[in-house]
Structure formats: structure tokens, C-alpha cells
Design an enzyme around this catalytic site. Structure first.
Site, short mmCIF file in Angstrom:
data_model
loop_
_atom_site.label_atom_id
_atom_site.label_comp_id
_atom_site.label_asym_id
_atom_site.label_seq_id
_atom_site.Cartn_x
_atom_site.Cartn_y
_atom_site.Cartn_z
N HIS A 132 137.65 88.67 1.56
CA HIS A 132 137.71 87.49 0.70
C HIS A 132 137.33 87.90 -0.72
O HIS A 132 136.35 88.63 -0.91
CB HIS A 132 136.68 86.44 1.12
CG HIS A 132 136.82 85.92 2.51
ND1 HIS A 132 137.20 84.63 2.77
CD2 HIS A 132 136.61 86.50 3.72
CE1 HIS A 132 137.21 84.43 4.08
NE2 HIS A 132 136.86 85.55 4.68
N HIS B 70 140.50 91.28 7.10
CA HIS B 70 140.74 90.75 5.75
C HIS B 70 139.45 90.76 4.94
O HIS B 70 138.35 90.76 5.49
CB HIS B 70 141.31 89.33 5.81
CG HIS B 70 140.43 88.36 6.53
ND1 HIS B 70 140.38 88.29 7.91
CD2 HIS B 70 139.54 87.45 6.09
CE1 HIS B 70 139.51 87.36 8.26
NE2 HIS B 70 138.96 86.84 7.18
P1 AMP Z 1 137.00 84.56 8.19
O1 AMP Z 1 136.02 83.49 8.51
O2 AMP Z 1 136.40 85.70 7.41
O3 AMP Z 1 137.77 85.01 9.41
O4 AMP Z 1 138.02 83.88 7.18
C1 AMP Z 1 139.25 83.34 7.57
C2 AMP Z 1 139.79 82.62 6.36
O5 AMP Z 1 141.18 82.43 6.56
C3 AMP Z 1 139.16 81.25 6.10
O6 AMP Z 1 138.60 81.21 4.80
C4 AMP Z 1 140.35 80.30 6.25
O7 AMP Z 1 140.30 79.22 5.36
C5 AMP Z 1 141.53 81.21 5.98
N1 AMP Z 1 142.78 80.81 6.59
C6 AMP Z 1 143.00 80.47 7.88
N2 AMP Z 1 144.31 80.16 8.07
C7 AMP Z 1 144.92 80.33 6.88
C8 AMP Z 1 146.27 80.19 6.42
N3 AMP Z 1 147.26 79.79 7.24
N4 AMP Z 1 146.53 80.44 5.11
C9 AMP Z 1 145.56 80.84 4.28
N5 AMP Z 1 144.27 81.01 4.65
C10 AMP Z 1 143.95 80.76 5.92
#
Ligand code: AMP
Ligand code: ZN
Length: 143
Positions: A108, A106
Site C-alpha cells: 500500500h 501487494h
Molecule cells: P490488505 O488488507 O493488505 O490485504 O489490503 C487489501 C486492500 O485491497 C484493501 O485496502 C482493499 O480496500 C483493497 N481492495 C480489495 N478489493 C479491491 C478491488 N477490487 N480494487 C481495488 N482495491 C481493492
């Protein structure tokens, strides 16, 4: 890596893509979904997520990856207009040490306002004597 991100069966983003876990979606197509981050760093922080389960950048097929930046451009532009912002960070973490908490590829999009705090700090100045070796180790492994 969280339990939720370890494999496709237990992956939270796979569950979201399948509609089994709710999300606030902003976009979807055959290859990607985009939805609001559940723990936003700033107002408007959202994620662009591969529809299929690929863990990291290196796992993403080039064909899908080629569509990722144009999509980031399109959705970031929409967020800038829609939220009245003029700045954002595009962030993509790979591996636990880099802060990847969900092991499903993903990006951001993090809209920014002037002086908003996010801990992206410059590191210490590099040791210039090492840089040619470091660069060579990267160059030699380009496939
Ligand atoms: P990363 O640290 O790059 O893996 O980012 C993962 C992101 O996913 C974090 O910013 C979390 O807040 C977000 N996240 C985790 N679970 C969910 C969810 N169920 N819905 C939306 N965002 C999520
Ligand atoms: Zn997944």
C-alpha cells in the site's frame, strides 16, 4: 483471508491483473500493476501488486522483490508530486492476523496529510528480558 484471496483462480487481484475486474490503474509493467484502492484510507491510497499470484512476502521470488522497493520509491514520488503531499506510509501486510485481507502480494502507498488519522499506534514498551531470546529465535532461522 477473504474467499477472494484464497487461490489464484478466485483471487480478486489476479482478476484485476487479467483485466476481468475493472481497476483504476496508475502503472503497469511486466512484474507489477498499480491501481487505486477501492476503499482508500486517505486520498490517493493505491496498491502496488505483483502481476503473478504470490500470497505473501516469503513467497515472492527475490528477483521480483528486488524491483518492488525501487518501484514503490518511483510511484510514491509521483504521488507526492501529483497530489501535493509530502508524507506517506508504505504498508505491506502478511497473513490474516496482520490484516492481510487479499492473499495476493501487494504494498500500500498511503499518502498522508498532517494530523490525518490512521490507527498506527506504538505498542507497550517491550519486556527487555525477553528481547535477546526473541532475537536469537529470528537469527537462528535466517536462511
Ligand atoms: P490488505 O488488507 O493488505 O490485504 O489490503 C487489501 C486492500 O485491497 C484493501 O485496502 C482493499 O480496500 C483493497 N481492495 C480489495 N478489493 C479491491 C478491488 N477490487 N480494487 C481495488 N482495491 C481493492
Ligand atoms: Zn492472485
Amino acid at each position: 483471508m477473504t474467499e477472494a484471496g484464497k487461490s489464484a483462480d478466485r483471487c480478486v487481484f489476479c482478476q484485476i491483473a487479467a483485466g476481468r475486474i475493472p481497476s483504476i490503474r496508475v502503472y503497469e509493467d511486466d512484474d507489477f500493476i498499480a491501481f487505486m484502492d477501492i476503499a482508500p484510507q486517505t486520498e490517493g491510497h493505491f496498491l502496488i501488486v505483483a502481476r503473478e499470484h504470490y500470497e505473501r512476502l516469503e513467497d515472492m521470488p527475490d528477483k521480483i522483490l528486488a524491483k518492488a522497493l525501487p518501484l514503490a520509491k518511483k510511484l510514491a514520488a509521483a504521488a507526492m508530486t501529483g497530489l501535493g503531499r509530502s508524507a506517506f506510509n508504505l504498508l505491506q501486510n502478511n497473513g490474516e492476523a496482520a490484516g492481510q485481507a487479499v492473499g495476493h502480494w501487494h504494498m500500500h502507498i498511503i499518502p498522508r496529510v498532517e494530523k490525518s488519522e490512521i490507527p498506527f499506534k506504538p505498542g507497550p514498551t517491550a519486556d527487555l528480558t525477553h528481547l535477546p531470546f526473541v532475537a536469537e529465535n529470528i537469527r537462528l532461522n535466517i536462511k
